[in-house]
Design a protein around this motif. Sequence first.
Motif, mmCIF file in Angstrom:
data_model
loop_
_atom_site.group_PDB
_atom_site.id
_atom_site.type_symbol
_atom_site.label_atom_id
_atom_site.label_comp_id
_atom_site.label_asym_id
_atom_site.label_seq_id
_atom_site.Cartn_x
_atom_site.Cartn_y
_atom_site.Cartn_z
ATOM 1 N N ASP A 172 0.836 -1.204 0.000
ATOM 2 C CA ASP A 172 0.000 0.000 0.000
ATOM 3 C C ASP A 172 0.869 1.251 0.000
ATOM 4 O O ASP A 172 0.512 2.253 -0.631
ATOM 5 C CB ASP A 172 -0.924 -0.005 1.224
ATOM 6 C CG ASP A 172 -1.855 1.197 1.237
ATOM 7 O OD1 ASP A 172 -2.624 1.356 0.265
ATOM 8 O OD2 ASP A 172 -1.799 1.984 2.199
ATOM 9 N N ARG A 175 1.909 1.857 -3.475
ATOM 10 C CA ARG A 175 0.755 2.334 -4.261
ATOM 11 C C ARG A 175 0.464 3.808 -3.960
ATOM 12 O O ARG A 175 0.117 4.574 -4.862
ATOM 13 C CB ARG A 175 -0.469 1.475 -3.964
ATOM 14 C CG ARG A 175 -0.463 0.120 -4.676
ATOM 15 C CD ARG A 175 -1.797 -0.576 -4.576
ATOM 16 N NE ARG A 175 -2.059 -1.054 -3.224
ATOM 17 C CZ ARG A 175 -1.769 -2.276 -2.790
ATOM 18 N NH1 ARG A 175 -1.201 -3.144 -3.613
ATOM 19 N NH2 ARG A 175 -2.047 -2.640 -1.562
ATOM 20 N N THR A 178 2.961 5.901 -5.888
ATOM 21 C CA THR A 178 2.671 5.905 -7.321
ATOM 22 C C THR A 178 1.475 6.791 -7.646
ATOM 23 O O THR A 178 1.507 7.575 -8.608
ATOM 24 C CB THR A 178 2.420 4.472 -7.815
ATOM 25 O OG1 THR A 178 3.474 3.615 -7.360
ATOM 26 C CG2 THR A 178 2.369 4.428 -9.334
ATOM 27 N N ARG A 179 0.407 6.673 -6.851
ATOM 28 C CA ARG A 179 -0.774 7.524 -7.076
ATOM 29 C C ARG A 179 -0.417 9.000 -6.941
ATOM 30 O O ARG A 179 -0.890 9.841 -7.719
ATOM 31 C CB ARG A 179 -1.884 7.162 -6.092
ATOM 32 C CG ARG A 179 -2.623 5.878 -6.421
ATOM 33 C CD ARG A 179 -3.932 5.779 -5.639
ATOM 34 N NE ARG A 179 -3.725 5.791 -4.200
ATOM 35 C CZ ARG A 179 -3.612 4.708 -3.457
ATOM 36 N NH1 ARG A 179 -3.664 3.505 -4.029
ATOM 37 N NH2 ARG A 179 -3.444 4.790 -2.151
ATOM 38 N N VAL A 207 5.017 -4.018 -6.958
ATOM 39 C CA VAL A 207 3.841 -3.153 -6.886
ATOM 40 C C VAL A 207 4.010 -1.926 -7.772
ATOM 41 O O VAL A 207 3.064 -1.499 -8.455
ATOM 42 C CB VAL A 207 3.565 -2.747 -5.424
ATOM 43 C CG1 VAL A 207 2.500 -1.670 -5.346
ATOM 44 C CG2 VAL A 207 3.127 -3.966 -4.623
ATOM 45 N N ALA A 211 1.492 -1.066 -10.784
ATOM 46 C CA ALA A 211 0.696 0.163 -10.748
ATOM 47 C C ALA A 211 0.876 1.001 -12.007
ATOM 48 O O ALA A 211 -0.039 1.727 -12.409
ATOM 49 C CB ALA A 211 1.079 0.984 -9.519
#
Length: 341
Positions: A172, A175, A178-179, A207, A211
């Motif tokens: 997480d 992630r 990356t977001r 991950v 992503a």
Amino acid sequence: MQTREPAGGARPTSKDVARAAGVSQATVSLVLGDKWRGRVSERTADLVRQAARDLGYRPNLAARSLRLGRTRTALLVVPALTNEFFARVYAGAARVAALHDFGVVLYPSPEGVGPARDPFASARAALDGVIASSMAAQALDAIRGTDLPLVMLDSDPADPGAAAQVNLDIADGMRQVTRHLLGLGHRRFVHLASAVPSWTFEVRARVLASALSGVPGASLSTFAAPLSVSGGREAAERALAAAGPRPTALVCDDDILAAGACKAVRRLGLRVPEDISVSGFDDLALATAVEPELTTVRLPAERVGEAGMSALLAVLSGRSPDADDLPVTLIPRSSTAPPPP
């Protein structure tokens, strides 16, 4: 919260802890016996632990029915104490251990990572259990295969040799990074990946690639680096000198690599974040010591140590330890910004 010393300098009791924390003795028993989850709030548990520390409370061992071990000593195996993260893990483990009259022997692998000698003539005779970071997994060769319970930190859930595991939600965390960068508009990414073979770094790489795989126009290159500022700088210099369009975002496996990446950007006459954004992982003190301050993922290192020791105590007493991953949090700072036009 204010605490009062027991009258006459007597050894503090659970009743004294209960009074200081403003809770019942039953609640004190649940918290200090690590049986509070689902029965007592996190805030109340913190109040009880703080009251016990302030009063210098130690459990009455003769009155306890926990099937704890022989020496009341745990071994904490970490890669090296030069990394602030593992010093904080030790602080958390030692804090919980002290509440249960346990000691924690700290054993850093001499070479940082890689094989280490058994620190005792017979670990089986000197210890009740082992808590170990996955980054120091090779240092466990002398201990694996004994009947000592092993609690692994930040490690592969499929490890058959672990009696319990304490994992951070590393997936997480990556992630979230990356977001954040995609939301700023970045599409050309470089991953400065730790050269240390470890499950936690494998997760980060997997991950990040996943992503970005479905994002139109996104590209990802990976450059491995030793876990040092100089290693991060050299890897970033290679990445920025590579053929093709220059990347706009350097995603680093930890803050130490990110600090090196920032040095590389400046040495090439570029700016962070105006030309290139840089992100880290861990939220070490270094993250706010560099300029610009690092966007990074905060890992609750002391909570890892606390949970590791609690898991070992649970195993020794025949209980099932908490298996939930510990949450992590993205801390956006000034090292990331939209890419240049």
